[in-house]
Design a protein around this motif. Sequence first.
Motif, PDB file in Angstrom:
ATOM      1  N   ARG A  89      32.657  -9.790  -8.870  1.00  0.00           N
ATOM      2  CA  ARG A  89      32.689  -8.459  -8.239  1.00  0.00           C
ATOM      3  C   ARG A  89      33.370  -8.519  -6.882  1.00  0.00           C
ATOM      4  O   ARG A  89      34.083  -7.591  -6.493  1.00  0.00           O
ATOM      5  CB  ARG A  89      31.265  -7.914  -8.073  1.00  0.00           C
ATOM      6  CG  ARG A  89      30.583  -7.533  -9.371  1.00  0.00           C
ATOM      7  CD  ARG A  89      29.350  -6.668  -9.112  1.00  0.00           C
ATOM      8  NE  ARG A  89      28.386  -7.313  -8.226  1.00  0.00           N
ATOM      9  CZ  ARG A  89      27.451  -8.149  -8.639  1.00  0.00           C
ATOM     10  NH1 ARG A  89      27.345  -8.462  -9.930  1.00  0.00           N
ATOM     11  NH2 ARG A  89      26.591  -8.683  -7.771  1.00  0.00           N
ATOM     12  N   ALA A  90      33.160  -9.623  -6.167  1.00  0.00           N
ATOM     13  CA  ALA A  90      33.781  -9.767  -4.848  1.00  0.00           C
ATOM     14  C   ALA A  90      35.300  -9.865  -4.941  1.00  0.00           C
ATOM     15  O   ALA A  90      35.992  -9.679  -3.936  1.00  0.00           O
ATOM     16  CB  ALA A  90      33.221 -10.998  -4.135  1.00  0.00           C
ATOM     17  N   THR A  95      37.158  -1.316  -3.923  1.00  0.00           N
ATOM     18  CA  THR A  95      37.362  -1.139  -2.486  1.00  0.00           C
ATOM     19  C   THR A  95      37.021  -2.406  -1.727  1.00  0.00           C
ATOM     20  O   THR A  95      36.244  -3.248  -2.195  1.00  0.00           O
ATOM     21  CB  THR A  95      36.484   0.011  -1.935  1.00  0.00           C
ATOM     22  OG1 THR A  95      35.098  -0.386  -1.984  1.00  0.00           O
ATOM     23  CG2 THR A  95      36.684   1.283  -2.740  1.00  0.00           C
ATOM     24  N   ALA A  96      37.595  -2.513  -0.531  1.00  0.00           N
ATOM     25  CA  ALA A  96      37.301  -3.668   0.318  1.00  0.00           C
ATOM     26  C   ALA A  96      35.829  -3.698   0.697  1.00  0.00           C
ATOM     27  O   ALA A  96      35.208  -4.766   0.749  1.00  0.00           O
ATOM     28  CB  ALA A  96      38.172  -3.619   1.572  1.00  0.00           C
ATOM     29  N   GLU A  97      35.255  -2.531   0.957  1.00  0.00           N
ATOM     30  CA  GLU A  97      33.850  -2.457   1.338  1.00  0.00           C
ATOM     31  C   GLU A  97      32.943  -2.989   0.230  1.00  0.00           C
ATOM     32  O   GLU A  97      31.971  -3.714   0.482  1.00  0.00           O
ATOM     33  CB  GLU A  97      33.470  -1.013   1.686  1.00  0.00           C
ATOM     34  CG  GLU A  97      34.096  -0.492   2.973  1.00  0.00           C
ATOM     35  CD  GLU A  97      35.581  -0.165   2.834  1.00  0.00           C
ATOM     36  OE1 GLU A  97      36.072  -0.057   1.665  1.00  0.00           O
ATOM     37  OE2 GLU A  97      36.254  -0.045   3.862  1.00  0.00           O
ATOM     38  N   GLN A  98      33.250  -2.645  -1.016  1.00  0.00           N
ATOM     39  CA  GLN A  98      32.452  -3.113  -2.144  1.00  0.00           C
ATOM     40  C   GLN A  98      32.601  -4.617  -2.338  1.00  0.00           C
ATOM     41  O   GLN A  98      31.649  -5.303  -2.702  1.00  0.00           O
ATOM     42  CB  GLN A  98      32.852  -2.364  -3.409  1.00  0.00           C
ATOM     43  CG  GLN A  98      32.411  -0.905  -3.412  1.00  0.00           C
ATOM     44  CD  GLN A  98      33.010  -0.125  -4.574  1.00  0.00           C
ATOM     45  OE1 GLN A  98      34.136  -0.383  -5.008  1.00  0.00           O
ATOM     46  NE2 GLN A  98      32.257   0.837  -5.096  1.00  0.00           N
ATOM     47  N   ARG A  99      33.789  -5.136  -2.087  1.00  0.00           N
ATOM     48  CA  ARG A  99      33.997  -6.578  -2.230  1.00  0.00           C
ATOM     49  C   ARG A  99      33.233  -7.348  -1.155  1.00  0.00           C
ATOM     50  O   ARG A  99      32.616  -8.380  -1.435  1.00  0.00           O
ATOM     51  CB  ARG A  99      35.490  -6.903  -2.163  1.00  0.00           C
ATOM     52  CG  ARG A  99      36.280  -6.336  -3.336  1.00  0.00           C
ATOM     53  CD  ARG A  99      37.692  -6.851  -3.381  1.00  0.00           C
ATOM     54  NE  ARG A  99      38.441  -6.206  -4.458  1.00  0.00           N
ATOM     55  CZ  ARG A  99      39.618  -6.613  -4.911  1.00  0.00           C
ATOM     56  NH1 ARG A  99      40.188  -7.685  -4.380  1.00  0.00           N
ATOM     57  NH2 ARG A  99      40.224  -5.968  -5.877  1.00  0.00           N
ATOM     58  N   ILE A 100      33.262  -6.841   0.055  1.00  0.00           N
ATOM     59  CA  ILE A 100      32.517  -7.487   1.136  1.00  0.00           C
ATOM     60  C   ILE A 100      31.022  -7.425   0.848  1.00  0.00           C
ATOM     61  O   ILE A 100      30.293  -8.402   1.056  1.00  0.00           O
ATOM     62  CB  ILE A 100      32.853  -6.824   2.482  1.00  0.00           C
ATOM     63  CG1 ILE A 100      34.264  -7.237   2.913  1.00  0.00           C
ATOM     64  CG2 ILE A 100      31.835  -7.209   3.553  1.00  0.00           C
ATOM     65  CD1 ILE A 100      34.767  -6.519   4.150  1.00  0.00           C
ATOM     66  N   ALA A 101      30.549  -6.280   0.358  1.00  0.00           N
ATOM     67  CA  ALA A 101      29.124  -6.153   0.027  1.00  0.00           C
ATOM     68  C   ALA A 101      28.721  -7.146  -1.049  1.00  0.00           C
ATOM     69  O   ALA A 101      27.637  -7.746  -0.978  1.00  0.00           O
ATOM     70  CB  ALA A 101      28.828  -4.723  -0.427  1.00  0.00           C
ATOM     71  N   THR A 200      27.815  -8.527   6.395  1.00  0.00           N
ATOM     72  CA  THR A 200      28.516  -7.308   6.002  1.00  0.00           C
ATOM     73  C   THR A 200      29.207  -6.676   7.209  1.00  0.00           C
ATOM     74  O   THR A 200      30.392  -6.308   7.142  1.00  0.00           O
ATOM     75  CB  THR A 200      27.534  -6.304   5.376  1.00  0.00           C
ATOM     76  OG1 THR A 200      26.903  -6.902   4.242  1.00  0.00           O
ATOM     77  CG2 THR A 200      28.252  -5.037   4.944  1.00  0.00           C
ATOM     78  N   THR A 201      28.490  -6.555   8.310  1.00  0.00           N
ATOM     79  CA  THR A 201      29.047  -5.941   9.517  1.00  0.00           C
ATOM     80  C   THR A 201      30.212  -6.755  10.071  1.00  0.00           C
ATOM     81  O   THR A 201      31.264  -6.208  10.427  1.00  0.00           O
ATOM     82  CB  THR A 201      27.958  -5.803  10.599  1.00  0.00           C
ATOM     83  OG1 THR A 201      26.902  -4.986  10.101  1.00  0.00           O
ATOM     84  CG2 THR A 201      28.526  -5.189  11.869  1.00  0.00           C
ATOM     85  N   THR A 202      30.039  -8.073  10.142  1.00  0.00           N
ATOM     86  CA  THR A 202      31.054  -8.930  10.747  1.00  0.00           C
ATOM     87  C   THR A 202      32.307  -9.013   9.879  1.00  0.00           C
ATOM     88  O   THR A 202      33.439  -8.937  10.387  1.00  0.00           O
ATOM     89  CB  THR A 202      30.488 -10.338  10.982  1.00  0.00           C
ATOM     90  OG1 THR A 202      29.276 -10.242  11.729  1.00  0.00           O
ATOM     91  CG2 THR A 202      31.477 -11.191  11.753  1.00  0.00           C
ATOM     92  N   LEU A 203      32.138  -9.138   8.569  1.00  0.00           N
ATOM     93  CA  LEU A 203      33.305  -9.198   7.685  1.00  0.00           C
ATOM     94  C   LEU A 203      34.045  -7.870   7.661  1.00  0.00           C
ATOM     95  O   LEU A 203      35.278  -7.836   7.569  1.00  0.00           O
ATOM     96  CB  LEU A 203      32.874  -9.602   6.273  1.00  0.00           C
ATOM     97  CG  LEU A 203      32.290 -11.013   6.135  1.00  0.00           C
ATOM     98  CD1 LEU A 203      31.897 -11.292   4.685  1.00  0.00           C
ATOM     99  CD2 LEU A 203      33.261 -12.063   6.634  1.00  0.00           C
ATOM    100  N   THR A 204      33.311  -6.777   7.748  1.00  0.00           N
ATOM    101  CA  THR A 204      33.954  -5.465   7.815  1.00  0.00           C
ATOM    102  C   THR A 204      34.773  -5.345   9.096  1.00  0.00           C
ATOM    103  O   THR A 204      35.890  -4.806   9.098  1.00  0.00           O
ATOM    104  CB  THR A 204      32.904  -4.336   7.760  1.00  0.00           C
ATOM    105  OG1 THR A 204      32.177  -4.442   6.536  1.00  0.00           O
ATOM    106  CG2 THR A 204      33.562  -2.969   7.842  1.00  0.00           C
ATOM    107  N   HIS A 205      34.240  -5.880  10.194  1.00  0.00           N
ATOM    108  CA  HIS A 205      34.967  -5.858  11.463  1.00  0.00           C
ATOM    109  C   HIS A 205      36.260  -6.663  11.358  1.00  0.00           C
ATOM    110  O   HIS A 205      37.290  -6.280  11.951  1.00  0.00           O
ATOM    111  CB  HIS A 205      34.089  -6.412  12.583  1.00  0.00           C
ATOM    112  CG  HIS A 205      34.766  -6.453  13.923  1.00  0.00           C
ATOM    113  ND1 HIS A 205      35.068  -5.321  14.643  1.00  0.00           N
ATOM    114  CD2 HIS A 205      35.227  -7.497  14.668  1.00  0.00           C
ATOM    115  CE1 HIS A 205      35.669  -5.645  15.772  1.00  0.00           C
ATOM    116  NE2 HIS A 205      35.776  -6.964  15.811  1.00  0.00           N
TER     117      HIS A 205
END
Length: 220
Positions: A89-90, A95-101, A200-205
């Motif tokens: 799934r990653a 979406t990038a957000e779903q992959r990071i999650a 999640t927060t750091t990878l999104t950043h």
Amino acid sequence: MSDPVKRDLRAARVAETEDKILRAATDLFLRHGYAATTLTAVAEQARVGARTLYVRFGTKAALLKRCVDVAFAGDTAAIDIRGRDWYTRAGTAPTAEQRIAALAGGGRQMMERAGDILAVALQAGATEPDLAAAAQAGRQATRDNIAQFWTKMADDGLLPPGHDLDWLTDTTAVLVHAETYLLARDMIGWTPDGYEQWLTTTLTHLLTDPGPPAHERPPS
């Protein structure tokens, strides 16, 4: 009884025996540590013959390594991390957000299962070369998996322009590695929930920040 049925029954017995051994070994390693745990004690707690244990694993270091590997994977199936559903799934979510999650959630689950037994193995690595080598191989595997994660993100057009894949890989590999989780847990007191949220927060950043210029980055 047909040969295929006999093979299936034998495979089931072998799997059941391994499960008993791994459960007993993990319990003893966690309660008493590596040095104080003996293969004889593991065999007694698992209620298997000592010879069975020696034939299957050979050394205490090999047994602990197997305990760690199974804890990370979640089962004894011969499927590495890249073949696990959460890692798939990653690399395939829309979406990038779903992959990071998916990456953060899968990492959190691994840490919950394997953090304690990994800590035992890391400590034992000071005197067991095979365990030290396994730890280093695990670090490299983490980096390789993260390199694939970001490369796939870029190939699928989900990574903004201007990002250096090597920088992203090196930074993320440190963030997601099990030793970072253990440090955050033991030094800061983070829970698995807190660790997942931080990831999640750091990878999104990282998606919005390409990092420092190349000439300011530490050498590889």
